[in-house]
Motif scaffolding. Sequence first.
Motif, PDB file in Angstrom:
ATOM      1  N   ASP A 104       0.832  -1.207   0.000  1.00  0.00           N
ATOM      2  CA  ASP A 104       0.000   0.000   0.000  1.00  0.00           C
ATOM      3  C   ASP A 104       0.866   1.257   0.000  1.00  0.00           C
ATOM      4  N   LYS A 105       2.004   1.194   0.669  1.00  0.00           N
ATOM      5  CA  LYS A 105       2.887   2.362   0.758  1.00  0.00           C
ATOM      6  C   LYS A 105       3.616   2.639  -0.547  1.00  0.00           C
ATOM      7  N   LEU A 106       3.442   1.771  -1.533  1.00  0.00           N
ATOM      8  CA  LEU A 106       3.941   2.109  -2.858  1.00  0.00           C
ATOM      9  C   LEU A 106       3.217   3.348  -3.396  1.00  0.00           C
ATOM     10  N   SER A 107       2.140   3.738  -2.715  1.00  0.00           N
ATOM     11  CA  SER A 107       1.472   4.999  -3.071  1.00  0.00           C
ATOM     12  C   SER A 107       2.451   6.167  -2.950  1.00  0.00           C
ATOM     13  N   VAL A 108       3.418   6.075  -2.047  1.00  0.00           N
ATOM     14  CA  VAL A 108       4.451   7.107  -1.913  1.00  0.00           C
ATOM     15  C   VAL A 108       5.222   7.237  -3.226  1.00  0.00           C
ATOM     16  N   GLY A 137      12.186  -1.285  -0.563  1.00  0.00           N
ATOM     17  CA  GLY A 137      11.755  -1.631   0.791  1.00  0.00           C
ATOM     18  C   GLY A 137      10.374  -2.263   0.809  1.00  0.00           C
ATOM     19  N   ALA A 138       9.442  -1.711   0.056  1.00  0.00           N
ATOM     20  CA  ALA A 138       8.087  -2.265   0.015  1.00  0.00           C
ATOM     21  C   ALA A 138       8.099  -3.670  -0.564  1.00  0.00           C
ATOM     22  N   VAL A 139       8.826  -3.854  -1.633  1.00  0.00           N
ATOM     23  CA  VAL A 139       8.908  -5.178  -2.259  1.00  0.00           C
ATOM     24  C   VAL A 139       9.571  -6.172  -1.300  1.00  0.00           C
ATOM     25  N   THR A 140      10.637  -5.744  -0.649  1.00  0.00           N
ATOM     26  CA  THR A 140      11.355  -6.619   0.287  1.00  0.00           C
ATOM     27  C   THR A 140      10.469  -7.023   1.460  1.00  0.00           C
ATOM     28  N   LEU A 141       9.723  -6.059   2.018  1.00  0.00           N
ATOM     29  CA  LEU A 141       8.850  -6.367   3.154  1.00  0.00           C
ATOM     30  C   LEU A 141       7.678  -7.285   2.765  1.00  0.00           C
ATOM     31  N   ALA A 142       7.158  -7.101   1.569  1.00  0.00           N
ATOM     32  CA  ALA A 142       5.960  -7.844   1.176  1.00  0.00           C
ATOM     33  C   ALA A 142       6.265  -9.197   0.559  1.00  0.00           C
TER      34      ALA A 142
END
Length: 145
Positions: A104-108, A137-142
């Motif tokens: 969701d934070k890929l919205s950033v 970071g988003a890809v790594t976390l998800a």
Amino acid sequence: MTTPFDSWVFWALLSAVFASLTAIFAKIGIADIDSDFATLIRTIVIVIVLAGIVLAMGKTQPLNTVSGKTWLFLVLSGLATGASWLAYFRALKLGQASEVAPVDKLSVVLVAIFGVLFLGEKLTVQGWIGVALVTAGAVTLAWRV
């Protein structure tokens, strides 16, 4: 004299705290109900709270003082918000909060790109590096192996 309340950083950090709580509270709250119905309940709460705040602070203004352009873009923003909330709650219903929230934070990243494309904003090299790091970071976390 400026206070923390005068800083966009303060409000952005507060937004991040509340957004994180949104994910946790929502994940618990949707456990036994349909995600779309949960979104409706959440929206009703938001409308009531915001109406109370606006009324209590005397921040209302006559509706005829709002320009057509402002109405158009606020309505579009509201529709996008509603679609985002429905998708977010559906994702939370189906996935883990620790996976959903980073994606969701890929919205950033998208805001940065759309700001450049549609608003004429400029990103420095440092800004583009930040966009790349947020994406990574988003890809790594998800990403679950």
